[in-house]
Write a protein that holds these residues in place. Structure first.
Motif, PDB file in Angstrom:
ATOM      1  N   SER A  92      -5.504  10.132 -11.103  1.00  0.00           N
ATOM      2  CA  SER A  92      -4.069  10.421 -11.189  1.00  0.00           C
ATOM      3  C   SER A  92      -3.649  11.492 -10.186  1.00  0.00           C
ATOM      4  O   SER A  92      -2.465  11.595  -9.852  1.00  0.00           O
ATOM      5  CB  SER A  92      -3.705  10.860 -12.607  1.00  0.00           C
ATOM      6  OG  SER A  92      -4.411  12.051 -12.953  1.00  0.00           O
TER       7      SER A  92
ATOM      8  N   PRO B 243      -3.507   8.772  -1.005  1.00  0.00           N
ATOM      9  CA  PRO B 243      -2.313   8.176  -1.637  1.00  0.00           C
ATOM     10  C   PRO B 243      -2.476   6.692  -1.959  1.00  0.00           C
ATOM     11  O   PRO B 243      -1.861   6.211  -2.908  1.00  0.00           O
ATOM     12  CB  PRO B 243      -1.207   8.408  -0.607  1.00  0.00           C
ATOM     13  CG  PRO B 243      -1.919   8.614   0.689  1.00  0.00           C
ATOM     14  CD  PRO B 243      -3.230   9.256   0.357  1.00  0.00           C
ATOM     15  N   THR B 244      -3.275   5.954  -1.201  1.00  0.00           N
ATOM     16  CA  THR B 244      -3.455   4.526  -1.496  1.00  0.00           C
ATOM     17  C   THR B 244      -4.190   4.333  -2.816  1.00  0.00           C
ATOM     18  O   THR B 244      -3.832   3.464  -3.624  1.00  0.00           O
ATOM     19  CB  THR B 244      -4.232   3.863  -0.352  1.00  0.00           C
ATOM     20  OG1 THR B 244      -5.494   4.529  -0.176  1.00  0.00           O
ATOM     21  CG2 THR B 244      -3.441   3.922   0.942  1.00  0.00           C
TER      22      THR B 244
ATOM     23  N   ARG C   3      -4.388   6.674  -5.275  1.00  0.00           N
ATOM     24  CA  ARG C   3      -3.551   7.226  -6.341  1.00  0.00           C
ATOM     25  C   ARG C   3      -2.425   6.269  -6.714  1.00  0.00           C
ATOM     26  O   ARG C   3      -2.143   6.051  -7.901  1.00  0.00           O
ATOM     27  CB  ARG C   3      -2.980   8.578  -5.892  1.00  0.00           C
ATOM     28  CG  ARG C   3      -2.185   9.281  -6.996  1.00  0.00           C
ATOM     29  CD  ARG C   3      -1.724  10.665  -6.574  1.00  0.00           C
ATOM     30  NE  ARG C   3      -0.754  10.606  -5.471  1.00  0.00           N
ATOM     31  CZ  ARG C   3      -1.000  10.976  -4.232  1.00  0.00           C
ATOM     32  NH1 ARG C   3      -2.209  11.421  -3.888  1.00  0.00           N
ATOM     33  NH2 ARG C   3      -0.060  10.892  -3.289  1.00  0.00           N
ATOM     34  N   GLN C   4      -1.787   5.680  -5.720  1.00  0.00           N
ATOM     35  CA  GLN C   4      -0.668   4.775  -6.005  1.00  0.00           C
ATOM     36  C   GLN C   4      -1.156   3.506  -6.711  1.00  0.00           C
ATOM     37  O   GLN C   4      -0.498   3.010  -7.629  1.00  0.00           O
ATOM     38  CB  GLN C   4       0.044   4.410  -4.702  1.00  0.00           C
ATOM     39  CG  GLN C   4       1.286   3.553  -4.878  1.00  0.00           C
ATOM     40  CD  GLN C   4       2.359   4.266  -5.692  1.00  0.00           C
ATOM     41  OE1 GLN C   4       2.455   5.490  -5.660  1.00  0.00           O
ATOM     42  NE2 GLN C   4       3.140   3.502  -6.430  1.00  0.00           N
ATOM     43  N   GLU C   5      -2.306   2.979  -6.292  1.00  0.00           N
ATOM     44  CA  GLU C   5      -2.839   1.785  -6.944  1.00  0.00           C
ATOM     45  C   GLU C   5      -3.200   2.067  -8.395  1.00  0.00           C
ATOM     46  O   GLU C   5      -2.993   1.227  -9.274  1.00  0.00           O
ATOM     47  CB  GLU C   5      -4.061   1.284  -6.180  1.00  0.00           C
ATOM     48  CG  GLU C   5      -4.564  -0.067  -6.667  1.00  0.00           C
ATOM     49  CD  GLU C   5      -5.692  -0.605  -5.806  1.00  0.00           C
ATOM     50  OE1 GLU C   5      -6.227  -1.678  -6.144  1.00  0.00           O
ATOM     51  OE2 GLU C   5      -6.043   0.055  -4.795  1.00  0.00           O
TER      52      GLU C   5
ATOM     53  N   LEU D 111      -1.805   4.529 -10.342  1.00  0.00           N
ATOM     54  CA  LEU D 111      -0.592   4.805 -11.121  1.00  0.00           C
ATOM     55  C   LEU D 111       0.214   3.543 -11.397  1.00  0.00           C
ATOM     56  O   LEU D 111       0.929   3.458 -12.404  1.00  0.00           O
ATOM     57  CB  LEU D 111       0.271   5.831 -10.379  1.00  0.00           C
ATOM     58  CG  LEU D 111      -0.312   7.243 -10.231  1.00  0.00           C
ATOM     59  CD1 LEU D 111       0.603   8.107  -9.376  1.00  0.00           C
ATOM     60  CD2 LEU D 111      -0.522   7.880 -11.601  1.00  0.00           C
ATOM     61  N   ALA D 112       0.120   2.526 -10.513  1.00  0.00           N
ATOM     62  CA  ALA D 112       0.921   1.308 -10.682  1.00  0.00           C
ATOM     63  C   ALA D 112       0.246   0.270 -11.569  1.00  0.00           C
ATOM     64  O   ALA D 112       0.890  -0.714 -11.948  1.00  0.00           O
ATOM     65  CB  ALA D 112       1.221   0.689  -9.316  1.00  0.00           C
TER      66      ALA D 112
ATOM     67  N   ASN E  23      -3.874   2.497 -16.213  1.00  0.00           N
ATOM     68  CA  ASN E  23      -3.163   3.766 -16.399  1.00  0.00           C
ATOM     69  C   ASN E  23      -2.387   3.750 -17.708  1.00  0.00           C
ATOM     70  O   ASN E  23      -1.395   3.024 -17.831  1.00  0.00           O
ATOM     71  CB  ASN E  23      -2.213   4.001 -15.220  1.00  0.00           C
ATOM     72  CG  ASN E  23      -1.510   5.334 -15.316  1.00  0.00           C
ATOM     73  OD1 ASN E  23      -1.922   6.215 -16.078  1.00  0.00           O
ATOM     74  ND2 ASN E  23      -0.457   5.495 -14.525  1.00  0.00           N
TER      75      ASN E  23
END
Length: 763
Positions: free
Chosen positions: A119, A124-125, A127-129, A131-132, A137
């Motif tokens: 989290s 960022p790739t 983390r974004q994958e 969180l989405a 998550n």
């Protein structure tokens, strides 16, 4: 009928034996003669529909509707005790569990550490994958609703009905059964069972090698979640296996497989021994690694040609390919295992495959068995024809284009006729009828006219009843004055696809010889009799002719059903007179006119009463005929299973005395003579459990002792039901007693039969 526009497709013939491909148009146009007729009632849903395929119709005539709050179930019944013309639907529901389901991938400490790491991951790739992803998550929030539902074949539970598998949006897969009518019980949580199995194996793959990485590796975390995330599940046919007992005797054991498609492409197969009564009896059968990336849909493929049987699982992908994975059925009698996967479509064109359906057909030209597989791919319809010849397996496939302007949201099939129906969100339903040519397949395409109530509606799903008599649609309002409605109401509509005359012909020539299996066809005939207050002359004459030629119990049950419905149609419906004329509005009728009108009314009522009495007398005669035939069947079983004279619970002497009342029944005389010789002049009388008085057999429906104690008789064994619990026919036609532990196996087998008057299960 408005025929569809011109559609062409070029089939690709993929022959495993490298035969030359052929090219041919696969669509011809014609005007359909099927005119859908709307039927009441229209069922309103309490919450919005959910899932990509929200409608599913079972072989025992129950419709499952997936919604955000529950799985709504509508059971179609042919009510023989009502003269209302609308459909008789019994409504129940299985609520979506309130507690959220979490997939277990490791110890709580390891999971918490992994969640915290990803989290706030610096990449960022990653983390974004993380969180989405709503599955991995937990902060995204769990969705509530039904994702998919699937019915098993008929006869899988103890009452001879279907099992129901339900998959919710939070990835919980459960199996339910209705042991008691209109009461659903959760038998097994398949997701929990599989999670425990993976935990014991250390979340290893099929090769049983432990994973090298831990949960702090994002790829390993995704793998463990995806191997437990179900996308679809489908039931197989009923298979028969030979089981060797301890005394070396062999018995046939039936089973059914539930195939579950996981997000990583794995196929998990579960074995259900039949009849399924306990959740502990579910066994893990096999794991098939398909290797399909981004799988989307699943269906069973089963092929049978003479003595060769094969089975497999059809898997579609979101990127385009479609293939059949072999399933090992070496322990099942008569089945061969396909050696390698069969690729039906290999192009990765990023068009997702959905709504896969497979039906077995007979090629009318080559006189061989074949399988037709149809699926939706966006606005297109993909089809594949599989035939086995002496040269090998031939695969013909192609696409139908131009049928829909919007993507297909639902596709269903009538398995008896092999007719497919597709629907897009704009509400237009297209009928596809396959027709064989010498070398390929063509489809006749028809646009079905919609009733006015569905004009402009937004359709979410369609489904066809087991015999193709009814068509169910679930939808909501479309645009109202070029604007979306503020509040939507979701409703289930029913359309009659066949004329009552067509349904009657199919019932007369039914291969199953079972009224319960043809309940949807039977309801169309019932509707016609109630509407016209008479049995069609042609149907009555053809039925009488068949009875004279064959004289089967099925034909007598069909005739009894028709006359029962006719008897209901002759009853005058009750009318509530809420309005009465005021004295000023009242019409003054002279004494002579009033007396004449009263006499005409008396004559009319007398004729109606005489007609009803005549019909009632015929009904009693047919019931007696069916009862006598069933009594002879029961006595035949008694004769074959009693080697010496002993006191069994079936009232043998009373049944023989009841049959002997007809001096013209030669078959009964011979049967009674053999049984009396075996009984050696011994008489075992049935007695009342309250006063020990003799219970004479004077009526097949009830038994009354000399002290006035009355008991209902079992419709299957004709024993007096002297307990507080018993089973009732689905149509409330009769009752049957429950098997006792001390009953021999042959009596328990008698008690497993359906109702002898209407073929309905006893619940």
């Amino acid at each position: 009928m408005a025929a569809a526009g011109a559609c062409e497709s070029a089939p690709n013939n993929n022959n495993i034996n490298k035969t030359k491909p052929e090219r041919e148009d696969t669509v011809t146009l014609s005007g359909s003669r099927d005119v859908p007729v709307g039927r009441d009632p229209v069922v309103s849903l309490l919450s919005p529909v959910s899932g990509l395929q929200p409608l599913s119709w079972s072989e025992d005539h129950r419709l499952a509707v997936g919604t955000c709050g529950s799985l709504t179930l509508l059971e179609l019944l042919c009510d023989i005790h009502s003269n209302k013309q609308e459909l008789t639907l019994h409504r129940t529901s299985i609520p979506v569990p309130t507690e959220a389901h979490r997939i277990r991938v490791g110890s709580p400490a390891e999971v918490a550490e992994a969640m915290e790491k990803f989290s706030t991951h610096p990449d960022p790739t990653v983390r974004q994958e993380f969180l989405a992803d709503a599955v991995i998550n937990p902060s995204v929030g769990a969705r509530t609703g039904v994702k998919y539902s699937s019915w098993s074949p008929i006869g899988c539970d103890s009452t001879g009905c279907c099992l129901l598998a339900c998959l919710t949006l939070d990835n919980r897969l459960t199996v339910h059964r209705s042991h008691k009518h209109l009461e659903w019980t959760t038998m097994v949580d398949v997701s929990k069972k599989y999670s425990e199995r993976l935990k014991e194996r250390g979340y290893a793959k099929k090769d049983n090698k432990p994973p090298e990485a831990n949960l702090l590796d994002f790829d390993e975390l995704q793998r463990r979640f995806r191997m437990q995330t179900p996308l679809r599940m489908e039931w197989s046919s009923v298979y028969s296996m030979t089981h060797v007992q301890q005394d070396n005797s062999c018995v046939n054991v039936d089973m059914v497989l539930l195939a579950v498609l996981m997000e990583n492409g794995d196929l998990v197969l579960w074995k259900f021994s039949l009849p399924f009564t306990k959740g502990e009896d579910v066994e893990f059968y096999d794991l098939v690694e398909s290797g399909v990336t981004r799988p989307s849909d699943l269906a069973w493929w089963e092929y049978e040609n003479e003595d060769r049987r094969m089975s497999g699982l059809i898997i579609g992908s979101e990127v385009g390919p479609v293939k059949i994975m072999p399933v090992n059925l070496s322990k099942v009698k008569g089945y061969f295992t396909v050696r390698q996967p069969i690729v039906l479509w290999k192009e990765c064109d990023e068009i997702p495959v959905e709504n896969i359906k497979c039906v077995p057909l007979i090629h009318p030209i080559h006189k061989t068995s074949c399988s037709l597989i149809v699926a939706s791919r966006g606005c297109y319809i993909f089809w594949s024809l599989l035939m086995i010849s002496p040269a090998g397996l031939n695969v013909h496939n192609s696409h139908l284009a131009g049928l829909n302007s919007l993507p297909v949201v639902s596709l269903t099939v009538s398995r008896h006729s092999g007719t497919f129906y597709t629907c897009s969100t704009d509400g237009w339903v297209t009928k596809l009828t396959p027709k064989f040519t010498e070398s390929s397949l063509v489809f006749t395409v028809d646009k079905l006219l919609q009733p006015e109530a569905l004009t402009g509606s937004r359709i979410h799903g369609i489904s066809v009843s087991h015999n193709g008599a009814y068509f169910a649609l679930v939808g909501t309002q479309g645009l109202v004055g070029a604007f979306h409605p503020i509040r939507r109401t979701y409703k289930v509509h029913f359309l009659a696809l066949k004329a009552p005359e067509t349904a009657a012909v199919e019932l007369l020539n039914s291969p199953t010889q079972n009224l319960y299996r043809g309940m949807d066809l039977l309801d169309l005939v019932r509707w016609n009799v109630l509407k016209n207050k008479c049995i069609p002359t042609q149907l009555q004459e053809e039925l009488d002719r068949k009875i004279q030629e064959l004289d089967t119990p099925y034909l007598w049950r069909l005739k009894l059903f028709l006359w029962r419905i006719l008897h209901q149609s002759l009853h005058t419906p009750r009318v509530n007179h809420n309005w009465r004329p005021t004295p000023a509005e009242a019409v003054i009728v002279g004494p002579e006119a009033a007396e004449k009108e009263g006499e005409l009314g008396k004559v009319k009522r007398k004729k109606e009463e005489e007609r009803r009495a005549e019909v009632q007398s015929l009904i009693r005669t047919m019931e007696t005929h069916l009862m006598r035939a069933n009594i002879k069947k029961v006595l035949g079983v008694v004769y074959l299973n009693t080697w010496i004279a002993k006191n069994i619970s079936i009232p043998t002497c009373g049944l023989m005395d009841y049959l002997s009342k007809d001096p013209n029944d030669r078959d009964s005389e011979v049967l009674i003579h053999h049984i009396r010789n075996k009984m050696n002049k011994q008489m075992f009388l049935e007695r009342c459990s309250l006063c020990q008085a003799v219970l004479p057999f004077t009526d097949h429906k009830r038994a009354i002792c000399e002290n006035g104690h009355m008991w209902h008789r079992c419709v299957l064994s004709y024993q007096a039901c002297q307990t507080m619990t018993f089973r009732s026919c689905l149509l409330h036609d009769s009752i049957a007693r429950l098997p006792e532990p001390e009953d021999p196996d042959w009596i328990k087998k008698i008690l497993q039969a359906p109702c002898s008057l209407c073929d309905s299960p006893l619940i």
